[in-house]
Each structure stands twice: as C-alpha cells, then as structure tokens.
Design a protein around this motif. Structure first.
Motif, PDB file in Angstrom:
ATOM      1  N   TRP A  36       0.863  -1.187   0.000  1.00 43.49           N
ATOM      2  CA  TRP A  36       0.000   0.000   0.000  1.00 43.49           C
ATOM      3  C   TRP A  36       0.901   1.238   0.000  1.00 43.49           C
ATOM      4  O   TRP A  36       1.863   1.324   0.773  1.00 43.49           O
ATOM      5  N   TYR A  37       0.575   2.182  -0.859  1.00 40.78           N
ATOM      6  CA  TYR A  37       1.215   3.480  -0.912  1.00 40.78           C
ATOM      7  C   TYR A  37       0.139   4.534  -0.627  1.00 40.78           C
ATOM      8  O   TYR A  37      -1.056   4.259  -0.700  1.00 40.78           O
ATOM      9  N   ARG A  38       0.594   5.740  -0.343  1.00 42.12           N
ATOM     10  CA  ARG A  38      -0.355   6.842  -0.207  1.00 42.12           C
ATOM     11  C   ARG A  38       0.263   8.120  -0.744  1.00 42.12           C
ATOM     12  O   ARG A  38       1.488   8.272  -0.763  1.00 42.12           O
ATOM     13  N   LYS A  43       2.245  16.287  -2.050  1.00 40.30           N
ATOM     14  CA  LYS A  43       3.364  15.451  -1.619  1.00 40.30           C
ATOM     15  C   LYS A  43       3.578  14.287  -2.582  1.00 40.30           C
ATOM     16  O   LYS A  43       2.706  13.943  -3.365  1.00 40.30           O
ATOM     17  N   GLN A  44       4.763  13.701  -2.494  1.00 33.40           N
ATOM     18  CA  GLN A  44       5.069  12.544  -3.318  1.00 33.40           C
ATOM     19  C   GLN A  44       4.391  11.292  -2.771  1.00 33.40           C
ATOM     20  O   GLN A  44       4.098  11.200  -1.573  1.00 33.40           O
ATOM     21  N   ALA A  91      -5.015  10.947   2.787  1.00 33.34           N
ATOM     22  CA  ALA A  91      -4.323  10.785   1.508  1.00 33.34           C
ATOM     23  C   ALA A  91      -5.161   9.892   0.601  1.00 33.34           C
ATOM     24  O   ALA A  91      -6.157   9.284   1.053  1.00 33.34           O
ATOM     25  N   VAL A  92      -4.741   9.805  -0.650  1.00 32.57           N
ATOM     26  CA  VAL A  92      -5.252   8.767  -1.538  1.00 32.57           C
ATOM     27  C   VAL A  92      -4.347   7.554  -1.364  1.00 32.57           C
ATOM     28  O   VAL A  92      -3.124   7.667  -1.476  1.00 32.57           O
TER      29      VAL A  92
END
Length: 120
Positions: A36-38, A43-44, A91-92
């Motif tokens: 999982w990333y956000r 932001k990056q 965040a997404v």
C-alpha cells in the motif's frame, strides 16, 4: 494483464479505524510483493506497508504500531487495517502488486486509488 480493485476508503474521525481491501484479477501466474502506498495533496507518493510472498512485512515509520498489512493468497487480495488514525493519514491510498502473468513476464501494477480522510 492484472487488474486491481480497491475498496474501503472514506471519512473517519481521529482515533478511528478503517480497513482497505485490494483484490487482483486477470492473467495471474503468481503474486510476489503486495503493498500500500499513499499520496497526500502536494506530496510525493510514499510507501505505507509491504508484505512479501512469504508473509514478511515492512512498515513506514509513521504508521508502525497503528497499521497492519495482511494478504489472502487464495483470493489474490491484500488488506490494510488502519487504527488510531490521525489527520496526517489523510491521503489517496494505492494498492501495488508485483505479479508474474501467464506469459511469464513480471511487472508492477497499481490500483485506481481510494480516498481516506481523517477529520473531526
């Protein structure tokens, strides 16, 4: 090709919990890492948590002790249980899977993203 469908995002109050799900489908031979990333506004994109094919896990420092990543290999699915959530978790969130397809090629695949908002 591999398709990823995410679910479980939404609005939660500080201190609350959410569980994200991501299911992979398509011409899958095997799945290696799932993660999982956000990405917060301005932001990056950053790694939140990763789980290897053997179940080993890795977490970003800001979420250690609060988030738990897990996977169900029979369902080609990965989950992110988020507890004690903070406004800075807003965040997404994107699911990422590294998979080998039936043509024996290996690539990384991304989900469409799901919005998580932590606010009172």
């Amino acid at each position: 090709q591999v398709q990823l469908v995410e679910s479980g995002g939404g609005l939660v109050q500080p201190g609350g919990s959410l569980r994200l799900s991501c299911a992979a489908s398509g011409s899958i031979f095997s799945i290696h890492n799932m993660a999982w990333y956000r990405q917060a506004p301005g932001k990056q994109r950053e790694l939140v948590a990763l789980i290897g094919s053997g179940g080993n896990t890795n977490y970003a420092d800001p979420v250690k002790g609060r988030f738990t990543i897990s996977r169900d290999n029979a369902k080609n699915a990965v989950y992110l249980q988020m507890n004690s959530m903070k406004p800075e978790d807003t965040a997404v969130y994107y699911c990422n899977v590294r998979a080998r397809t039936l043509d024996m090629s290996t690539s990384g695949y991304w989900g469409q993203g799901t919005q998580v908002t932590v606010s009172s």
